[in-house]
Design a protein around this motif. Structure first.
Motif, short mmCIF file in Angstrom:
data_model
loop_
_atom_site.label_atom_id
_atom_site.label_comp_id
_atom_site.label_asym_id
_atom_site.label_seq_id
_atom_site.Cartn_x
_atom_site.Cartn_y
_atom_site.Cartn_z
N THR A 1 0.18 -1.43 -0.04
CA THR A 1 -0.17 0.07 -0.05
C THR A 1 1.13 1.42 0.19
N ALA B 1 1.69 1.76 -3.37
CA ALA B 1 1.50 2.08 -4.19
C ALA B 1 0.71 3.80 -4.03
N ARG C 1 -8.33 -3.19 -1.51
CA ARG C 1 -7.85 -3.81 -2.97
C ARG C 1 -8.91 -3.24 -3.92
N LEU D 1 -8.08 0.52 -4.33
CA LEU D 1 -7.17 1.41 -5.05
C LEU D 1 -7.40 0.72 -6.94
N MET E 1 -6.54 3.43 0.29
CA MET E 1 -5.24 3.58 1.19
C MET E 1 -5.12 3.92 2.83
N ALA F 1 -1.24 -2.82 -6.11
CA ALA F 1 -2.17 -2.84 -5.82
C ALA F 1 -2.50 -4.43 -6.18
N LEU G 1 -1.84 -7.38 -3.30
CA LEU G 1 -1.85 -7.46 -2.35
C LEU G 1 -2.97 -8.36 -1.99
#
Length: 679
Positions: A281, A284, A348, A351, A393, A468, A471
């Motif tokens: 995160t 990103a 997730r 994002l 986030m 992302a 994740l």
């Protein structure tokens, strides 16, 4: 062993004892606070061409009015966020707003470069307010309101920047440059009063001692890094000053990181930051920050380019700034939509969607350049993607860190976004100066220079979407789960969290540092987790008192779990009973051998440890890292030895070793054959 401990002074009061403010009012106050401090970043940008004349200085000196705010905000954000977790979130919000008030008042009353620089530096402290405000929302709002509120608060990072430039242009055209700072004084002072009256103080705190050495080293490293990035274009990327800043940042960071790993209550918990959901995160965040700021800077510059370029529109600073307002309004409107995506599909997915919307917007900007309307639409699409991505986030971060560390974790995330925006500013300046054209005596960027910056920002947003996608899906599913766990809490208003503390000790009663304690409800729902400090103390935020399962793990010890009835008091000391080890008995002719050394070496030959058998022939040595090893018992008196290969995992091993019998030695039987060793 469970030793009684005194009642924790950190236990929070019940809901009935706490004033319950209006949810909508708390959200409004915190979000406006975020907007007020965010616009400080761009408030003086439209005036930079005029500040050399206004302040009687050079253009290079005037550029420090932006740089100093950037540097101070980078240093202040992790420090203030950590202090908020330790000593009170509203208290640190008031501190940040107070700094903005004083920082705005100084240049409002005084002229001259030193006074304005001092004021701009103090204004930079205000940026630390946003992660603290997000953490307050998590602590104080009903579960179903948290997602939308956090989305809006996170989006204020972009909203304030979008509003700052047109607001500054309008005020400067109709009043004076001092009026810019008077407006900041009024708004920041008003929000200070409203926070004092409306926002409750969160009871979720870690307490403990502040890591002064870690804060100092982090400040030096961050200051050098941000200074090198922001001034590299002016000083030259290969200049001694720029390279010196980067070298200083690397050296200090190399000293700081090991110290943080050895500190019980570090400035930044690197172990938590290295967990996959947090690490990805934050990566990103850097990429999205890069992509977001590219839109903000390129749009106003493109609008102001002369019409003679063939692509510019010749707008004034104020008119170009006003073209950013639709994007700012879009961020406000799409914040609740991003929260709905998170509730339905997980943070997730939110994002990823936000990053891909930004990609679409930038690709559109490459091809749609013929009119102001086309540019504004492209810019607004990017702003929508920014709002959606930024909203996800904090949710991802807060669900991967202990509840008592949400402010500091969000502070680090906010800081990394700032690293992205600063890098974007430097990269954009380099691209626009690399491909230019002459208009009389003036050199201006070509349209291709802008298109190159759009492609670069689109690449950054694409990379953010790719990160992302890495994740963990489990984290995304948890983010979409809603109100099933304490972190989401119920909407009845009874969502106060009780802070309970305890200690983890070893078999000798000594505190264990960096042990991890996790609280789980009997139905299997995760509640919270915490890591012990140098005194072996941990803290947990418990939403509902009663029966819980406590799971304890520590390096070098077997994990254990137990039921405990938590009733708002300190948890008795948790004794780690089983130290992980390689142990066993050394035998000869069925009898234990006393005083025999047992050596453990790696299969590749490196020495690990040695133990000696006791009166019962038992040996015990600390469990080494996982891998293949050779265990050897040695009897110097008879020059007899035996070896055995073992494979170490994360569990204790019981390995008995047989030395050759004295009878077999006497008749000359080979030792390995006599011992029956597989070694």
């Amino acid at each position: 062993m469970l030793a009684p401990r005194p009642r924790s002074p950190l236990s929070s009061p019940s809901v009935s004892e706490r004033r319950r403010p209006s949810t909508a009012l708390v959200i409004a106050v915190l979000s406006i606070c975020g907007t007020v401090v965010s616009l400080q970043q761009t408030l003086v940008v439209p005036l930079l061409p005029d500040f050399p004349k206004i302040l009687g200085t050079t253009a290079d000196n005037a550029s420090w009015l932006v740089t100093v705010t950037l540097l101070v905000s980078a240093v202040a954000t992790p420090i203030v966020s950590r202090l908020a977790d330790m000593f009170g979130k509203r208290r640190m919000m008031l501190f940040a707003l107070g700094a903005v008030v004083i920082g705005s008042l100084i240049p409002a009353l005084l002229s001259g470069l030193p006074a304005v620089l001092l004021g701009r530096g103090l204004q930079g402290i205000g940026a630390s307010l946003i992660p603290v405000g997000i953490s307050i929302m998590r602590d104080e709002l009903p579960g179903e309101k948290v997602g939308g509120a956090v989305a809006l608060m996170s989006a204020t990072l972009g909203i304030g920047g979008a509003i700052g430039m047109p607001l500054a242009g309008v005020i400067y055209e109709h009043f004076s440059w001092h009026a810019l700072f008077w407006v900041s004084v009024v708004f920041a002072a008003l929000m200070f009063v409203l926070v004092l009256l409306v926002v409750p103080e969160s009871e979720v705190r870690t307490g403990g001692r502040f890591d002064y050495v870690g804060a100092l080293l982090l400040s030096v490293a961050l200051g050098a890094l941000m200074l090198g990035i922001s001034k590299g274009g002016t000083w030259g990327w290969t200049s001694e000053a720029t390279l010196g800043c980067f070298l200083l940042a690397v050296v200090v960071a190399a000293i700081w990181a090991p110290l943080q790993l050895r500190t019980g209550q570090p400035m930044v918990d690197l172990r938590t930051s290295a967990r996959k959901p947090v690490l990805l995160t934050n990566i990103a965040s850097i990429l999205l920050g890069f992509a977001m700021f590219g839109n903000m800077l390129s749009t106003t510059q493109q609008m102001q380019m002369p019409k003679a370029t063939g692509y510019g529109f010749g707008l004034s600073v104020t008119a170009a700034g006003l073209c950013m307002l639709p994007g700012g309004l879009s961020m406000v409107l799409f914040s609740p939509i991003s929260a709905a995506i998170t509730r339905r599909f997980g943070a997730r997915t939110t994002l990823i969607v936000g990053a891909l919307i930004m990609v679409v917007g930038y690709v559109g900007r490459v091809f749609l350049t013929d009119s102001i309307t086309q540019v504004v639409i492209g810019s607004s699409v990017i702003s929508i993607g920014t709002a959606v991505g930024y909203a996800a986030m904090p949710t991802l971060i807060m669900r991967a860190v202990p509840i008592t560390e949400t402010a500091s974790a969000n502070g680090l995330n906010t800081l990394l976004r700032a690293v992205g925006t600063t890098t974007s500013s430097a990269a954009l300046a380099a691209l626009l100066s690399a491909t230019t054209m002459q208009l009389g005596a003036v050199t201006v960027p070509t349209l291709d220079a802008f298109k190159h910056s759009f492609w670069l920002a689109a690449l950054a947003a694409t990379a953010a979407a790719g990160v992302a996608m890495l994740l963990p899906r489990a984290a995304a599913a948890k983010a979409a789960a809603g109100a099933t766990a304490e972190r989401d809490r119920v909407s009845s208003g009874d969502h106060a969290e009780h802070i309970v503390s305890g200690q983890v000790i070893d078999t000798d009663g000594k505190p264990l540092t960096r042990a991890v304690v996790t609280a789980i409800r009997p139905d299997g729902q995760h509640v919270d987790w915490g890591r012990t400090d140098e005194r072996g103390t941990y803290r947990l935020a418990i939403g509902e008192l009663g029966r819980h399962v406590l799971v304890v793990s520590a390096d070098g010890f077997a994990s254990r779990s137990l039921f405990w009835d938590i009733q708002g008091e300190a948890i008795p000391a948790l004794d780690m009973l089983d130290r992980l080890s390689v142990r066993g008995t050394v035998l000869r002719d069925g009898e234990p051998e006393v005083g025999v050394p047992v050596a453990l070496v790696k299969h590749s030959g490196e020495y690990q440890s040695t133990a000696t058998t006791n009166d019962d022939g038992r040996y015990c040595t600390e469990l080494p890292p996982p891998g293949r090893y050779v265990l050897t018992a040695i009897d110097p008196a008879t020059e007899c030895s035996t070896s055995r290969s073992i494979v170490v995992t994360n569990a204790s091993l019981d390995v008995d070793l047989q030395l050759a019998s004295r009878r077999d030695q006497a008749v000359g039987v080979p030792q390995a054959e006599a011992a029956g060793s597989p070694g």
